[in-house]
Design a protein around this motif. Structure first.
Motif, PDB file in Angstrom:
ATOM      1  N   LYS A 173       0.880  -1.169   0.000  1.00  0.00           N
ATOM      2  CA  LYS A 173       0.000   0.000   0.000  1.00  0.00           C
ATOM      3  C   LYS A 173       0.911   1.210   0.000  1.00  0.00           C
ATOM      4  CE  LYS A 173      -3.749  -2.011   2.680  1.00  0.00           C
ATOM      5  NZ  LYS A 173      -3.768  -2.449   4.077  1.00  0.00           N
ATOM      6  N   TRP A 174       0.884   1.945  -1.099  1.00  0.00           N
ATOM      7  CA  TRP A 174       1.841   3.042  -1.232  1.00  0.00           C
ATOM      8  C   TRP A 174       1.782   4.049  -0.092  1.00  0.00           C
ATOM      9  CZ3 TRP A 174       5.859   2.331  -3.999  1.00  0.00           C
ATOM     10  CH2 TRP A 174       5.804   1.591  -5.176  1.00  0.00           C
ATOM     11  N   ASP A 175       0.584   4.526   0.265  1.00  0.00           N
ATOM     12  CA  ASP A 175       0.574   5.602   1.281  1.00  0.00           C
ATOM     13  C   ASP A 175       1.094   5.092   2.605  1.00  0.00           C
ATOM     14  OD1 ASP A 175      -1.577   5.334  -0.485  1.00  0.00           O
ATOM     15  OD2 ASP A 175      -3.017   5.544   1.181  1.00  0.00           O
ATOM     16  N   GLU A 176       0.894   3.802   2.872  1.00  0.00           N
ATOM     17  CA  GLU A 176       1.427   3.272   4.119  1.00  0.00           C
ATOM     18  C   GLU A 176       2.947   3.203   4.097  1.00  0.00           C
ATOM     19  OE1 GLU A 176      -0.112  -0.547   5.500  1.00  0.00           O
ATOM     20  OE2 GLU A 176      -2.050   0.457   5.699  1.00  0.00           O
ATOM     21  N   MET A 177       3.488   2.666   3.016  1.00  0.00           N
ATOM     22  CA  MET A 177       4.935   2.429   3.029  1.00  0.00           C
ATOM     23  C   MET A 177       5.754   3.694   2.832  1.00  0.00           C
ATOM     24  SD  MET A 177       5.093   0.152  -0.371  1.00  0.00           S
ATOM     25  CE  MET A 177       6.746   0.421  -0.963  1.00  0.00           C
ATOM     26  N   LEU A 178       5.113   4.750   2.309  1.00  0.00           N
ATOM     27  CA  LEU A 178       5.859   6.002   2.137  1.00  0.00           C
ATOM     28  C   LEU A 178       5.543   7.017   3.230  1.00  0.00           C
ATOM     29  CD1 LEU A 178       5.622   6.471  -1.734  1.00  0.00           C
ATOM     30  CD2 LEU A 178       7.527   5.572  -0.411  1.00  0.00           C
ATOM     31  N   ASN A 179       4.724   6.618   4.178  1.00  0.00           N
ATOM     32  CA  ASN A 179       4.359   7.521   5.266  1.00  0.00           C
ATOM     33  C   ASN A 179       5.571   7.821   6.160  1.00  0.00           C
ATOM     34  OD1 ASN A 179       3.293   8.792   7.453  1.00  0.00           O
ATOM     35  ND2 ASN A 179       1.605   7.354   7.739  1.00  0.00           N
ATOM     36  N   PHE A 180       5.926   9.095   6.263  1.00  0.00           N
ATOM     37  CA  PHE A 180       7.092   9.480   7.062  1.00  0.00           C
ATOM     38  C   PHE A 180       6.855   9.293   8.557  1.00  0.00           C
ATOM     39  CE2 PHE A 180       9.941  12.295   4.265  1.00  0.00           C
ATOM     40  CZ  PHE A 180       9.603  11.591   3.127  1.00  0.00           C
ATOM     41  N   GLU A 181       5.598   9.069   8.925  1.00  0.00           N
ATOM     42  CA  GLU A 181       5.333   8.917  10.359  1.00  0.00           C
ATOM     43  C   GLU A 181       4.965   7.492  10.773  1.00  0.00           C
ATOM     44  OE1 GLU A 181       2.886  12.358  10.245  1.00  0.00           O
ATOM     45  OE2 GLU A 181       4.864  13.178   9.810  1.00  0.00           O
ATOM     46  N   GLY A 182       4.842   6.623   9.819  1.00  0.00           N
ATOM     47  CA  GLY A 182       4.465   5.239  10.164  1.00  0.00           C
ATOM     48  C   GLY A 182       5.692   4.405  10.473  1.00  0.00           C
TER      49      GLY A 182
END
Ligand code: ARG
Length: 563
Positions: A433-442
């Motif tokens: 999931k792109w937004d998950e893996m590129l999330n700077f805060e996750g």
């Protein structure tokens, strides 16, 4: 200083156990009020004929307390409270003096380990599944080398088999030479898929394919040259991927390498009385093991994937005299490896138990269906380009002024992909999931890399640190917790090696980043009034960056100084 070591050493003065056995018993208490380490006394109840609580109390009484804040009994446990200042100073000094070597050891000295990883198939795409093997194998290679093992990285290329006869037939009919030079794998895949479509209508094509493979096996010049051409074109493409990922191999001995090495193994199997005939094929029976027979030679006399893996196993044993032989291959091949290792065991070679299949799950994408229909695979190259592109967008939005944007996008984007592969236990399937893996805060690669860059930015702002650093004052909860995490790096690597599970180190990088961010939020480093404390905090930042860099590098991920 390794505190666990010194805890064990203190205990050893009073109990009849080896240091190693004591270390195994030592636990990390669930709550900080219970100390930093705990030693359970249950198992001595029999020998001392006393209740564990009593034993714990007596032990706590007798133990030399030097270097510890306190050592006391709580129920059946002896709890150890480290002297925080001493520990903080010793740990940070160690990280900073060892630098890039912090976390390393000589534990594997003199032991050879072969690692079979990546191993894509010639003339086929390097797809998202191959990155799983590549990332795990590369990371195990780095970790084992870091701990002193002598590693041999082997790319067991799929460069032999009947499919090459089909490919030659397809090439002769439909290949477009221009396309082949420009996008070799796409063109080879196109004609290969076409072959299958056409063969459904005209089964004679299959015979043609078989005929060409026979010629190839017999060493006929034209066919061998074509096969070499396919191989070279494919390798050039694969090398681009490896270059982008920074992955290297010590050997490219693929399946074809074993063509002249199989007879000896087959003969050995036969001599041991294991080879039986079944429907014309030659097989090793595995009824007792509840497995289907392992086919060694097909009815037409041809060898198969398993025969080549058997030859490879013996070759590796004879050439590298391995301590362990690791195969990083999808879990869908677990039966294959069980059979291969079992055949070796049945042949009477006890080194069969040193062969380990390191399996992994499947890859899915949340935003698209990965059809398994022929020819429909996701090329890794496309996935990596997408990751870099999306990262570029995030940077453009968050930090448009950044220099070296392209380089940062590459390192962070590719790092995010690798991190995703190595984040969970390898047997688990991955859902992209792109937004998950590129999330700077996750819990992501970018988050860990961002933490590193943040640390580096603090250090740049502070400039050269001059004067004394007083570590004895860095004993707040956040500071002590961070240093404890930093101090545990080597143990995590050893655990990852033991379980052949890189995710242990990936998780560790998240722990470091989290502990650092807690520390960073709780203490305003630059505004620290006492110079010795400020200096000590800056050293702590420096040590954290060093550990993140070392840990990410074991995963095959590069850090960036600014992002
Ligand atoms: N070429 C195979 C594939 O792509 C993987 C080979 C793994 N290594 C081995 N020794 N069998 O599925």
């Amino acid at each position: 200083m390794d505190y666990k070591n010194s805890v064990a050493a203190k205990i050893k003065e009073h109990v009849e156990l080896e240091l190693e056995a004591i270390e195994k018993l030592i636990e990390i208490p669930p709550k900080p009020e219970m100390g930093d380490y705990a030693f359970p006394c249950f198992q001595f109840a029999k020998t001392f004929r006393k209740a564990p609580n009593m034993i714990a109390a007596e032990l706590a009484e007798k133990i030399n307390k030097e270097g510890f804040e306190k050592i006391e009994a709580l129920g059946p446990y002896v709890n150890f409270f480290m002297d925080k200042g001493t520990f903080v100073k010793a740990t940070i000094d160690k990280v900073l003096s060892e630098g890039d070597k912090y976390g390393a050891s000589e534990i594997g000295k003199g032991k050879n380990v072969t690692i079979d990883y990546s191993s894509p198939n010639i003339a086929k795409p390097f797809h998202v599944g191959h990155l799983f093997s590549t990332a795990i194998g590369n990371s195990l290679y780095k970790m084992l080398s870091f701990e002193g093992y002598n590693c041999v990285g082997i790319n067991h290329l799929g460069d032999w088999g009947t499919q090459f006869g089909k490919l030659i037939a397809a090439y002769k009919r439909w290949a477009d030479e221009d396309a082949l030079q420009k996008e070799p794998i796409k063109e080879l895949l196109r004609i290969y898929v076409k072959f299958h479509d056409e063969a459904e209508k005209d089964p004679a094509l299959e015979d043609e394919g078989r005929m060409y493979f026979k010629k190839l096996e017999d060493g006929s010049k034209e066919e061998v040259e074509l096969w070499e051409k396919f191989k070279n074109l494919s390798l050039k493409e694969f090398d681009k991927v490896y270059e982008t990922l920074g992955v290297k191999f010590d050997s490219y001995a693929g399946e074809s390498f074993y063509n002249d090495k199989m007879d000896a193994v087959v003969k050995d199997i036969e001599d041991k009385g294991l080879l039986v005939e079944s429907n014309g094929a030659k097989v090793v029976m595995m009824e007792e093991e509840n497995m289907p027979p392992c086919i060694i030679k097909k009815a037409d006399g041809a060898t198969i994937y398993a025969t080549r893996d058997l030859a490879a196993a013996f070759y590796r044993k004879n050439n590298y005299d391995f301590y362990k032989s690791i195969y990083v291959v999808g879990s869908d091949q677990s039966l294959h490896f069980k059979q291969v290792f079992k055949v070796i065991e049945k042949m009477g070679y006890d080194w069969a138990e040193k062969c380990k299949h390191v399996g992994f799950g499947l890859i899915r994408f949340a935003d698209r269906k990965l059809s398994t229909r022929r020819g429909q695979v996701i090329f890794l190259e496309d996935l990596l380009n997408e990751a870099v592109g999306k990262t570029r967008e995030v940077i453009e939005e968050k930090n448009p002024e950044l220099e070296n944007k392209e380089d940062v996008a590459k390192k962070v984007g590719i790092g995010a992909v690798i991190f995703t592969y190595l984040k969970n236990r390898r047997e688990k399937d991955i859902v992209f999931k792109w937004d998950e893996m590129l999330n700077f805060e996750g819990e992501t690669g970018p988050y860990v890399q961002y933490t590193y860059a943040r640390g580096k930015s603090i250090l740049r702002r502070a400039g050269e640190v001059s004067g004394e650093a007083d570590f004895s004052k860095l004993t707040s909860k956040e500071e002590f917790e961070l240093v404890k995490v930093l101090g545990g790096f080597n143990e995590e690597i050893l655990d990852a090696i033991d379980k052949l599970e890189p995710s242990i180190v990936t998780r560790y990088t998240i722990e470091v980043a989290k502990a650092f961010n807690k520390f960073y939020n709780a203490h305003n480093i630059m505004a620290t009034e006492e110079l010795e404390v400020k200096n000590a905090r800056l050293k702590m930042v420096e040590a954290t960056c060093q550990v993140i860099k070392n840990a990410l590098s074991l995963l095959g991920i590069e850090v960036v100084e600014k992002m």
